[in-house]
Design an enzyme around this catalytic site. Sequence first.
Site, PDB file in Angstrom:
ATOM      1  N   SER A  87       6.587  -4.731   4.109  1.00 42.86           N
ATOM      2  CA  SER A  87       5.416  -5.521   3.720  1.00 42.86           C
ATOM      3  C   SER A  87       5.309  -6.755   4.604  1.00 42.86           C
ATOM      4  CB  SER A  87       5.533  -5.964   2.256  1.00 42.86           C
ATOM      5  OG  SER A  87       4.543  -6.917   1.942  1.00 42.86           O
ATOM      6  N   THR A  90       3.669  -9.638   1.148  1.00 37.37           N
ATOM      7  CA  THR A  90       4.590  -9.908   0.046  1.00 37.37           C
ATOM      8  C   THR A  90       5.860 -10.589   0.540  1.00 37.37           C
ATOM      9  OG1 THR A  90       3.743  -8.012  -1.200  1.00 37.37           O
ATOM     10  CG2 THR A  90       5.877  -8.881  -1.864  1.00 37.37           C
ATOM     11  N   ARG A  91       6.380 -10.143   1.682  1.00 38.29           N
ATOM     12  CA  ARG A  91       7.589 -10.786   2.198  1.00 38.29           C
ATOM     13  C   ARG A  91       7.307 -12.225   2.618  1.00 38.29           C
ATOM     14  NH1 ARG A  91      11.766  -9.086   7.146  1.00 38.29           N
ATOM     15  NH2 ARG A  91      13.024 -10.995   6.930  1.00 38.29           N
ATOM     16  N   ARG A 138      10.514  -4.434  -4.381  1.00 39.61           N
ATOM     17  CA  ARG A 138       9.378  -3.649  -3.905  1.00 39.61           C
ATOM     18  C   ARG A 138       9.908  -2.235  -3.686  1.00 39.61           C
ATOM     19  NH1 ARG A 138       4.380  -4.827  -1.289  1.00 39.61           N
ATOM     20  NH2 ARG A 138       3.862  -3.316   0.338  1.00 39.61           N
ATOM     21  N   HIS A 165       1.054  -2.746  -9.258  1.00 35.33           N
ATOM     22  CA  HIS A 165       1.206  -3.804  -8.247  1.00 35.33           C
ATOM     23  C   HIS A 165       0.666  -5.111  -8.842  1.00 35.33           C
ATOM     24  CE1 HIS A 165       1.938  -5.710  -4.588  1.00 35.33           C
ATOM     25  NE2 HIS A 165       1.117  -5.088  -3.761  1.00 35.33           N
ATOM     26  N   THR A 261      -6.178   0.925   0.629  1.00 36.86           N
ATOM     27  CA  THR A 261      -5.870   1.999   1.558  1.00 36.86           C
ATOM     28  C   THR A 261      -6.071   3.363   0.907  1.00 36.86           C
ATOM     29  OG1 THR A 261      -4.165   2.922   2.999  1.00 36.86           O
ATOM     30  CG2 THR A 261      -3.416   1.947   0.928  1.00 36.86           C
ATOM     31  N   CYS A 300      -6.595  -5.601  -0.494  1.00 41.62           N
ATOM     32  CA  CYS A 300      -5.261  -6.201  -0.487  1.00 41.62           C
ATOM     33  C   CYS A 300      -4.587  -6.135   0.876  1.00 41.62           C
ATOM     34  CB  CYS A 300      -4.387  -5.591  -1.575  1.00 41.62           C
ATOM     35  SG  CYS A 300      -3.889  -3.883  -1.268  1.00 41.62           S
ATOM     36  N   LEU A 301      -5.133  -5.351   1.813  1.00 46.00           N
ATOM     37  CA  LEU A 301      -4.643  -5.252   3.186  1.00 46.00           C
ATOM     38  C   LEU A 301      -3.287  -4.535   3.244  1.00 46.00           C
ATOM     39  CD1 LEU A 301      -5.539  -8.847   4.478  1.00 46.00           C
ATOM     40  CD2 LEU A 301      -6.981  -6.783   4.481  1.00 46.00           C
TER      41      LEU A 301
END
Length: 371
Positions: A87, A90-91, A138, A165, A261, A300-301
């Site tokens: 990610s 998130t990271r 995750r 999520h 996605t 959210c990409l």
Amino acid sequence: FTYLLHLTHNSVINLSCAFYDYRVGKAALDSVNLEGRSFLTLKDFNAEEIKPILWVSADLKHRIKHRGEYVPLLQGKSIAMIFEKRSTRTRMATETGFSLLGGHPCFLTPQDIHLGVNESTTDTARVLSGLADVVLARVYSHSSLEHLDIDASIPVINGLSDLYHPIQVLADLSTLQEHYGSLKGLTLAWIGDGNNVLHSFMMSLAKLGVNLKVATPKGYEPDANVTQEAQLLSKQFGTKLQFLMDPMEAARHSSVLVTDTWVSMGQEEEKKKRLKDFHGYQITMQTGSVAAPDWTFLHCLPRKAEEVDDEVFYSPRSLVFTEAENHKWTIMGLMVCILTDYTPQIPKLKFKKNMWEKDIKNRILSSVCHL
């Protein structure tokens, strides 16, 4: 026209900022205590528990980003970050956010830790409980999170699983609250795959008074159990929940258009079939032409062009980069809520517009539409 509409909407929101709920102080949070709670799914949180997280998140953004304050609320604390899936957002959001608050993030890749492989999940949970103050994981399987949570004595946060999520949806809710000034009465149209992000929307929107319209191709509907629960929530809170196959019908009169996605990690072998099945689901300005006058777009990409075209993605209606940034502030807000008893300094957020504000906004938008 788009620019005028954007300016007009911002003017209305700026006007409404004077109408926060000013009951600030410890008493405002006394009835809600999230300290020590795990965060696996928004199904486990009611509206009065979700709102404080968004409030604290907005407060931290204001104090740290806009006022340049140092707010070391997590000084001396550490977080174990387990990432079975890669990610960017998130990271970065977790590492930079936890550090900004004075804490120490520790990133663990699949090369560092294999849940249930080199060591049992039970043992891993107990070891991490003695070394860290919170775990963000995750993972591929939601059951991995549930097993961690059973045996850990510290909070466990879902950074993503196959089923939910929730931290992404916190960022989305924060972005919409920030943009529209309130959430209640909005209609969100989900156009795409019935995936984990949609499941988290389904477990939260009705509680906040937001309507949901879902358009998915046949065979890509959301999980049946999640759907059943969402229908009960919609009935309980008096919101609208629709499941459709026509993207244009989902978009009609909707405030927010959302997609994600079409090919998630682990589904690469299905890519050719999925691209064929999702033909016609791309979000374009034509999709937005039937939406509400002040419609916005979320993703959210990472994004692929087949999901949403450049005209929408890079337009003033697109909130995707604010949404990505708010991933950090909402993770920070969540961490502060479950690890401290912090009380925000900014006025309490307002989640419902006054009727006269809504009337003013509609009149202004109507006038602009006739320009």
